[in-house]
Design a protein around this motif. Structure first.
Motif, PDB file in Angstrom:
ATOM      1  N   UNK A 188     -48.761 -95.764 -21.023  1.00 37.44           N
ATOM      2  CA  UNK A 188     -47.926 -96.858 -20.510  1.00 37.44           C
ATOM      3  C   UNK A 188     -48.528 -98.214 -20.850  1.00 37.44           C
ATOM      4  N   UNK A 189     -49.852 -98.316 -20.700  1.00 39.38           N
ATOM      5  CA  UNK A 189     -50.540 -99.562 -21.016  1.00 39.38           C
ATOM      6  C   UNK A 189     -50.571 -99.809 -22.523  1.00 39.38           C
ATOM      7  N   UNK A 190     -50.941 -98.789 -23.288  1.00 40.50           N
ATOM      8  CA  UNK A 190     -51.097 -98.957 -24.733  1.00 40.50           C
ATOM      9  C   UNK A 190     -49.788 -99.321 -25.419  1.00 40.50           C
ATOM     10  N   UNK A 191     -48.702 -98.661 -24.987  1.00 47.59           N
ATOM     11  CA  UNK A 191     -47.419 -98.842 -25.653  1.00 47.59           C
ATOM     12  C   UNK A 191     -46.487 -99.779 -24.899  1.00 47.59           C
ATOM     13  N   UNK A 192     -46.986-100.377 -23.818  1.00 47.40           N
ATOM     14  CA  UNK A 192     -46.209-101.329 -23.019  1.00 47.40           C
ATOM     15  C   UNK A 192     -44.861-100.719 -22.603  1.00 47.40           C
ATOM     16  N   UNK A 193     -44.938 -99.537 -22.008  1.00 44.87           N
ATOM     17  CA  UNK A 193     -43.742 -98.820 -21.562  1.00 44.87           C
ATOM     18  C   UNK A 193     -43.370 -99.277 -20.164  1.00 44.87           C
ATOM     19  N   UNK A 194     -42.107 -99.480 -19.915  1.00 45.81           N
ATOM     20  CA  UNK A 194     -41.646 -99.985 -18.623  1.00 45.81           C
ATOM     21  C   UNK A 194     -41.799 -98.926 -17.531  1.00 45.81           C
ATOM     22  N   UNK A 195     -41.751 -99.379 -16.271  1.00 46.47           N
ATOM     23  CA  UNK A 195     -41.818 -98.471 -15.131  1.00 46.47           C
ATOM     24  C   UNK A 195     -40.688 -97.454 -15.188  1.00 46.47           C
ATOM     25  N   UNK A 196     -39.541 -97.875 -15.687  1.00 46.55           N
ATOM     26  CA  UNK A 196     -38.382 -96.984 -15.769  1.00 46.55           C
ATOM     27  C   UNK A 196     -38.540 -95.973 -16.894  1.00 46.55           C
ATOM     28  N   UNK A 197     -38.949 -96.424 -18.066  1.00 42.28           N
ATOM     29  CA  UNK A 197     -39.004 -95.540 -19.228  1.00 42.28           C
ATOM     30  C   UNK A 197     -40.170 -94.546 -19.168  1.00 42.28           C
ATOM     31  N   UNK A 198     -41.255 -94.902 -18.459  1.00 48.69           N
ATOM     32  CA  UNK A 198     -42.406 -94.000 -18.415  1.00 48.69           C
ATOM     33  C   UNK A 198     -42.053 -92.696 -17.717  1.00 48.69           C
ATOM     34  N   UNK A 199     -41.038 -92.718 -16.882  1.00 53.37           N
ATOM     35  CA  UNK A 199     -40.616 -91.523 -16.152  1.00 53.37           C
ATOM     36  C   UNK A 199     -40.229 -90.405 -17.121  1.00 53.37           C
ATOM     37  N   UNK A 200     -39.676 -90.751 -18.276  1.00 49.94           N
ATOM     38  CA  UNK A 200     -39.210 -89.755 -19.226  1.00 49.94           C
ATOM     39  C   UNK A 200     -40.246 -89.293 -20.233  1.00 49.94           C
ATOM     40  N   UNK A 201     -41.459 -89.856 -20.188  1.00 52.58           N
ATOM     41  CA  UNK A 201     -42.475 -89.488 -21.174  1.00 52.58           C
ATOM     42  C   UNK A 201     -43.130 -88.163 -20.817  1.00 52.58           C
ATOM     43  N   UNK A 202     -43.131 -87.216 -21.719  1.00 53.35           N
ATOM     44  CA  UNK A 202     -43.781 -85.920 -21.537  1.00 53.35           C
ATOM     45  C   UNK A 202     -44.918 -85.796 -22.540  1.00 53.35           C
ATOM     46  N   UNK A 203     -46.084 -85.388 -22.081  1.00 54.30           N
ATOM     47  CA  UNK A 203     -47.239 -85.204 -22.949  1.00 54.30           C
ATOM     48  C   UNK A 203     -47.553 -83.713 -23.006  1.00 54.30           C
ATOM     49  N   UNK A 204     -47.467 -83.088 -24.177  1.00 55.18           N
ATOM     50  CA  UNK A 204     -47.650 -81.635 -24.273  1.00 55.18           C
ATOM     51  C   UNK A 204     -49.107 -81.226 -24.102  1.00 55.18           C
ATOM     52  N   UNK A 205     -49.319 -80.001 -23.671  1.00 53.69           N
ATOM     53  CA  UNK A 205     -50.679 -79.497 -23.498  1.00 53.69           C
ATOM     54  C   UNK A 205     -51.326 -79.225 -24.858  1.00 53.69           C
ATOM     55  N   UNK A 206     -52.603 -79.600 -24.957  1.00 54.49           N
ATOM     56  CA  UNK A 206     -53.414 -79.228 -26.104  1.00 54.49           C
ATOM     57  C   UNK A 206     -53.081 -79.894 -27.418  1.00 54.49           C
ATOM     58  N   UNK A 207     -52.276 -80.930 -27.405  1.00 52.55           N
ATOM     59  CA  UNK A 207     -51.837 -81.588 -28.649  1.00 52.55           C
ATOM     60  C   UNK A 207     -52.512 -82.958 -28.771  1.00 52.55           C
ATOM     61  N   UNK A 208     -53.376 -83.166 -29.755  1.00 51.04           N
ATOM     62  CA  UNK A 208     -54.028 -84.469 -29.917  1.00 51.04           C
ATOM     63  C   UNK A 208     -53.029 -85.567 -30.298  1.00 51.04           C
ATOM     64  N   UNK A 209     -53.179 -86.707 -29.674  1.00 52.88           N
ATOM     65  CA  UNK A 209     -52.404 -87.903 -29.997  1.00 52.88           C
ATOM     66  C   UNK A 209     -53.402 -88.948 -30.500  1.00 52.88           C
TER      67      UNK A 209
END
Length: 232
Positions: A188-209
């Protein structure tokens, strides 16, 4: 020059498998979770890490250890406990060694309070869709005796700013093995994602970003982002 920041959510855990709210309960990785960590380690094998961080929860620690075991850079990780967890180690990495900071509770999963251990489908059936979504995905609605994502952001970001950001501003390569919600807080901080849009972000297990970051004064600007998806 640019810095590199690698975020990895721990491999799949036992309670991920059982569809239960986990939070700070210290459950182990499943066989699938170990395999995810091994795959991530092979994908990151040639990276030369300058520092790594993880929480106090074994699923994140084990994932990090597997990733580091697969590394082929020739550097030696030195594991250091976070301040206040056990007696501090006076030795500091030198030469071809690098520090791995363990038990960083600021990077732990969101605490789900009274929901911890409960099956998500059962919570949905008992409390209804609206309340379930607020507890599970709402930004500022904590479950009873637990944390909201907003609370997780409030504890993760100060640690990021004081301990991790200076490393990135110094063009270092940083690895963080943590959890879905603590990594959502950092994203959220790095990509400047809004409070509303961060709700939809899913981070998969074991996958490097993998982020490559440029310095813009004391700010960090994303040059590029790669998600190292696993083969099916």
């Amino acid at each position: 020059m640019t810095a590199t920041l690698i975020l990895i959510r721990h491999g799949r855990s036992l309670w991920n498998e059982q569809n239960r709210f986990t939070g700070w309960v210290d459950v182990p990785l499943t066989e699938r979770g170990w395999r995810e960590a091994e795959t991530a380690g092979r994908q990151l094998a040639e990276y030369r890490f300058d520092v790594a961080y993880t929480s106090h929860l074994q699923r994140a620690i084990c994932t990090l250890q597997v990733v580091l075991r697969e590394n082929r850079s020739g550097r030696t990780p030195i594991f250091l406990p976070a301040e206040g967890t056990v007696p501090r180690e006076s030795y500091q990495p030198v030469g071809n060694e690098f520090p791995v900071h363990l038990h960083v509770t600021a990077l732990a999963e969101r605490h789900y309070g009274d929901l911890q251990g409960l099956n998500k489908d059962q919570v949905l059936a008992e409390y209804g869709q609206e309340q379930f979504v607020k507890w599970r995905r709402g930004y500022d609605t904590p479950p009873p005796n637990g944390e909201s994502l907003k609370d997780t952001v409030a504890r993760a970001l100060p640690y990021f700013d004081t301990a991790i950001r200076p490393r990135l501003l110094d063009d270092q390569t940083v690895l963080i093995s943590a959890h879905g919600n603590s990594l959502r807080a950092l994203t959220k901080e790095l990509e400047d994602i809004s409070d509303t849009d961060i709700v939809g972000l899913e981070i998969p297990t074991g996958v490097p970003i993998v982020y490559r970051l440029d310095r813009d004064g004391q700010a960090l600007r994303i040059v590029d982002k790669r998600v190292l998806e696993h083969d099916a």
